[in-house]
Design a protein around this motif. Structure first.
Motif, short mmCIF file in Angstrom:
data_model
loop_
_atom_site.label_atom_id
_atom_site.label_comp_id
_atom_site.label_asym_id
_atom_site.label_seq_id
_atom_site.Cartn_x
_atom_site.Cartn_y
_atom_site.Cartn_z
N ALA A 130 0.85 -1.20 0.14
CA ALA A 130 -0.05 0.00 -0.02
C ALA A 130 1.00 1.20 0.06
O ALA A 130 2.01 1.27 0.55
CB ALA A 130 -0.86 -0.10 1.21
N TYR A 131 0.34 2.26 -0.68
CA TYR A 131 1.36 3.54 -0.94
C TYR A 131 0.42 4.72 -0.49
O TYR A 131 -0.77 4.71 -0.94
CB TYR A 131 1.80 3.72 -2.15
N ARG A 132 0.86 5.83 -0.06
CA ARG A 132 0.40 7.00 -0.01
C ARG A 132 1.25 8.20 0.26
O ARG A 132 2.39 7.99 0.87
CB ARG A 132 -0.55 7.04 1.56
N GLU A 133 0.78 9.43 -0.50
CA GLU A 133 1.61 10.71 -0.58
C GLU A 133 0.87 11.54 -0.08
O GLU A 133 -0.46 11.82 -0.56
CB GLU A 133 2.13 10.83 -1.91
N ILE A 134 1.19 12.48 0.86
CA ILE A 134 0.37 13.34 1.41
C ILE A 134 1.38 14.75 1.82
O ILE A 134 2.60 14.81 2.20
CB ILE A 134 -0.05 13.25 2.82
N SER A 135 1.14 15.68 0.75
CA SER A 135 1.98 16.89 0.73
C SER A 135 3.40 16.59 0.65
O SER A 135 4.40 17.12 1.35
CB SER A 135 1.53 17.79 1.91
N GLY A 136 3.86 15.66 -0.19
CA GLY A 136 5.33 15.31 -0.32
C GLY A 136 5.73 14.23 0.54
O GLY A 136 6.88 13.76 0.27
N ILE A 137 5.20 13.90 1.50
CA ILE A 137 5.35 12.84 2.29
C ILE A 137 5.06 11.61 1.74
O ILE A 137 3.91 11.43 1.37
CB ILE A 137 5.14 13.06 3.77
N LYS A 138 5.96 10.66 1.68
CA LYS A 138 5.84 9.56 0.99
C LYS A 138 6.00 8.16 2.05
O LYS A 138 6.82 8.24 2.67
CB LYS A 138 6.74 9.35 -0.05
N LEU A 139 4.87 7.13 1.57
CA LEU A 139 4.96 6.15 2.70
C LEU A 139 4.71 5.00 1.75
O LEU A 139 3.57 4.89 1.05
CB LEU A 139 4.06 6.27 3.89
N LEU A 140 5.42 3.63 2.04
CA LEU A 140 5.00 2.68 1.22
C LEU A 140 5.47 1.55 2.19
O LEU A 140 6.34 1.41 2.87
CB LEU A 140 6.13 2.56 0.14
N VAL A 141 4.14 0.53 2.19
CA VAL A 141 4.46 -0.56 3.02
C VAL A 141 4.42 -1.86 2.09
O VAL A 141 3.45 -1.99 1.37
CB VAL A 141 3.30 -0.74 4.18
N VAL A 142 5.36 -2.76 2.27
CA VAL A 142 5.45 -3.87 1.52
C VAL A 142 5.58 -5.21 2.61
O VAL A 142 6.37 -5.08 3.31
CB VAL A 142 6.52 -4.24 0.51
#
Length: 340
Positions: free
Chosen positions: A188-200
């Motif tokens: 799952a991936y999410r980007e908020i105001s340039g902050i990036k997060l990815l979980v595998v």
């Protein structure tokens, strides 16, 4: 999210099995159910499998290196490397025999740099493995060749999910072998105001997968009733006099969470703990003595935390725990995608 009907795993045998020497498996990329897009420019992800198992490998590569914190829980951890700075992370099936895949990744990186073995150029690869023999009646293992193949297959921008890579033979809900169901690799991936997060994540837990409505959506399927149950119901019944479930050995959930936010070593370590702890909401039970759960938290150190100004507090930094809260919800999404 909708989930397919029962996905039973066959009952294991464990002894007298054919392995790599007998079956001579050849690497294939694997077939994902879908691809999850992400925005980490330098991150590439590749998978390779031996269909004869099936068993497989997932490699996540960051060629510019990245800092890592590791959190491991449960009674049967399977991890190699443990480096605080890495060039790649390798997930593999095959239990303790699957560590050769991470060695293969390191060997391939060495070959890329023309066999430069100077200390600053050492290939740093963290590895984690799952026990996937309970889902197949053979002894095929991910080896160095399969790790090299996964690295060669790595591409940017997407993560394969489903029964693919290291998750091709992952199972959950092993309250008894007959109740286990296939899970797989989720992301799952999410980007908020340039902050990036990815979980595998590769979900291979003794526990069952639970959604946000507290429904068991994968694992602990009772073939007699045709229903999935929360394992706590079986344990409570056992305390009241029913037969105690077997709760089979050979389980591990392995996870990597990536962010571009710059965290110091203490913050990164706490971030890893926070996200890993949160995953008990999606997997019940979790971190048991029959599990060996590993989470790598990775930062590419590209972005400072934003600051806010208020009359009461002045200028202050948004708390790293806020990042962990968002990443924790994303981890739940990733686990559910492994079950879909």
């Amino acid at each position: 999210m909708t989930y397919p009907p029962r996905r039973p795993a066959e009952l294991p045998r464990f002894r007298g099995l054919d392995g790599n020497p007998q079956l001579a498996p050849s690497p294939v990329p694997g077939t994902p159910r879908e691809l999850v897009d992400h925005g980490f420019a330098e991150l590439t992800v590749g998978t390779a499998e031996y269909a004869e198992g099936p068993t497989g490998v997932t490699v996540m590569r960051l060629p510019d290196h990245a800092r890592v914190a590791t959190d491991f829980r449960g009674g049967s951890k399977g991890m190699s490397g443990g480096y605080q700075v890495v060039e790649a992370i390798c997930f593999a099936g095959g239990s303790v025999y699957g560590f050769g895949a991470a060695t293969g990744v390191a060997e391939a990186l060495l070959a890329e740099r023309d066999n430069d073995v100077s200390f600053p150029r050492l290939s740093l690869v963290n590895g984690a493995i799952i026990y996937d023999f309970s889902a197949r009646n053979n002894a095929v293992i991910p080896d160095a060749a399969l790790g090299k193949a996964a690295l060669a297959n790595a591409v940017g921008g997407t993560v394969p999910v489903g029964r693919v890579g290291a998750g091709v033979a992952a199972t959950v809900g092993k309250i008894d072998w007959s109740r286990a169901e296939f899970a797989g690799q989720g992301a799952a991936y999410r980007e908020i105001s340039g902050i990036k997060l990815l979980v595998v994540t590769v979900v291979n837990a003794v526990g069952a997968i639970v959604d946000r409505e507290q429904r068991v959506v994968r694992g602990n399927y009772d073939p007699e009733t045709g229903e999935r149950r929360h394992p706590a119901e079986d344990y409570a019944a056992a305390f009241a006099g029913a037969a105690m479930p077997a709760t089979e050995l050979g389980n591990t959930t392995i996870t990597a969470v990536f962010t571009n936010v710059r965290l110091d070593d203490r913050q990164l370590d706490q971030f890893a703990k926070q996200v890993h702890s949160s995953m008990h909401r999606a997997i019940q039970p979790f971190h048991t003595s029959q599990d060996g759960d590993v989470l790598f938290a990775v930062t590419t150190d590209e972005l400072d935390f934003p600051t806010e100004t208020s009359a009461e507090l002045g200028v202050h930094q948004l708390a790293p725990s806020a990042l962990g809260a968002v990443a924790s919800e994303l981890a739940w999404d990733a686990v559910l995608s492994a079950a879909a």
